[in-house]
Write an enzyme that holds these catalytic residues in place. Structure first.
Site, PDB file in Angstrom:
ATOM      1  CB  THR A 167      -2.805   3.846   0.802  1.00 52.73           C
ATOM      2  OG1 THR A 167      -2.728   4.807  -0.363  1.00 52.73           O
ATOM      3  CG2 THR A 167      -4.072   2.912   0.777  1.00 52.73           C
TER       4      THR A 167
ATOM      5  CG  LEU B 203      -1.936  -0.927   1.241  1.00 52.61           C
ATOM      6  CD1 LEU B 203      -2.572  -0.851   2.703  1.00 52.61           C
ATOM      7  CD2 LEU B 203      -3.005  -1.236   0.384  1.00 52.61           C
ATOM      8  CG  ASP B 204       0.639   4.235  -3.104  1.00 58.15           C
ATOM      9  OD1 ASP B 204       1.480   3.508  -3.392  1.00 58.15           O
ATOM     10  OD2 ASP B 204      -0.382   4.774  -3.708  1.00 58.15           O
ATOM     11  NE  ARG B 205       5.845   8.325   3.049  1.00 54.25           N
ATOM     12  CZ  ARG B 205       7.023   8.114   4.268  1.00 54.25           C
ATOM     13  NH1 ARG B 205       6.821   8.021   5.488  1.00 54.25           N
ATOM     14  NH2 ARG B 205       8.314   7.854   3.754  1.00 54.25           N
TER      15      ARG B 205
END
Length: 306
Positions: free
Chosen positions: A148, A144-146
């Site tokens: 998110t 997951l993106d930072r």
């Protein structure tokens, strides 16, 4: 009342999580007092207060929480509880011999960048499993993106990691996200299909026809909206880097807080993207498993009627 003996899958761990099945309707504290009858009332209440008790997989601390016949109760040992409290920005919501499922907060990296110095979900879980056995390992399966938040899946051995990665499309039944986007989305639902390529500056670009990039398919459904923001349920058919962020920009409704992909507002002080649900077939037991994470209240508040 007969109690189920400790789960056999946990018997070799240096910490223990014991499981019981409720045989009759009863409140939680009385059940624990009957079950843990070798401990004092204050000790049992402390176990409950410290969050060591889960009811059907959810941590419960209320003494009068009602239980019904067939409910599964899990009680963590002190060592396990202490290990989990040491984790920052994430919570373990499931663990067995092969997988770890966690809930990640926004702002926490999934794994290290080039400098490798920052605390990440991966580095914490690696330390977590090694406390039980220095030889234990953990493997990242998807990221997951930072900024998110939400549900992530990790493998606990190389065989499981390889199986999940090679069979991801067949193993994963649903990956559902909740997105808070700018503007009032008019369509109740839609599908976005494009081909994605990454530039030298690490920005993903979308093309409506096959230009040699990676095909990406995103399905969305509007949950609620007002003049300024819309809350969408987003399902991934493919899992490309920054896919949802790029596709939301493409339909003219970038995710709030996502300056990189066209957003002009940041009411949440974070990215408006949350991994809400992950449904998959367990790599070993072949059972269907579903894990969910509540939509952040700020997402819902932003889309209240004006």
């Amino acid at each position: 009342m007969k109690n189920k003996r400790p789960n056999a899958t946990n018997k070799n761990k240096t910490f223990r999580e014991t499981e019981y099945i409720v045989k009759e309707d009863i409140e939680l504290l009385p059940f624990l007092l009957q079950t843990l009858n070798n401990q004092s009332r204050n000790s049992v209440k402390s176990i409950l207060t410290r969050g060591q008790v889960s009811v059907d997989g959810k941590v419960i601390t209320k003494h009068n929480h009602p239980l019904t016949s067939g409910t599964k109760i899990s009680i963590q040992g002190n060592q396990s509880a202490m290990k989990e409290r040491a984790l920052i920005g994430l919570e373990i919501i499931h663990e067995d011999e092969d997988i770890l499922v966690v809930e990640k907060e926004a702002g926490m990296l999934s794994m290290a960048t080039d400098n490798g110095q920052e605390v990440t979900v991966y580095s914490q879980l690696r330390h977590y499993v090694r406390q039980s056995n220095p030889q234990d390992r953990v493997f990242i399966v998807h990221r997951l993106d930072r900024d998110t938040s939400g549900v992530m899946l990790f493998a606990k051995n190389e065989k499981t990691k390889q199986y999940l990665q090679e069979n991801w499309k067949n193993v994963v039944i649903e990956r559902m996200y909740t997105a808070l986007v700018e503007g009032e989305v008019k369509k109740e639902k839609g599908t976005i299909t494009s081909w994605l390529t990454e530039s030298k500056t690490f920005k993903i670009h979308s093309c409506p026809f096959d230009n040699g990039g990676k095909k990406a398919v995103t399905h969305y459904k509007k949950i609620r909206s007002n003049r300024n923001y819309s809350l969408l349920e987003v399902n991934l058919e493919t899992g490309r880097k920054n896919q949802i962020r790029v596709h939301m920009e493409e339909i003219g409704h970038p995710i709030v807080g996502d300056k990189k992909y066209g957003a002009s507002s940041n009411p949440l002080k974070r990215l408006g993207l949350h991994a809400t649900s992950l449904i998959f077939v367990h790599p070993t037991t072949k059972k269907r498993m579903k894990f969910t994470s509540k939509v952040p209240k700020k997402f819902i508040k932003a889309t209240k009627a004006q």
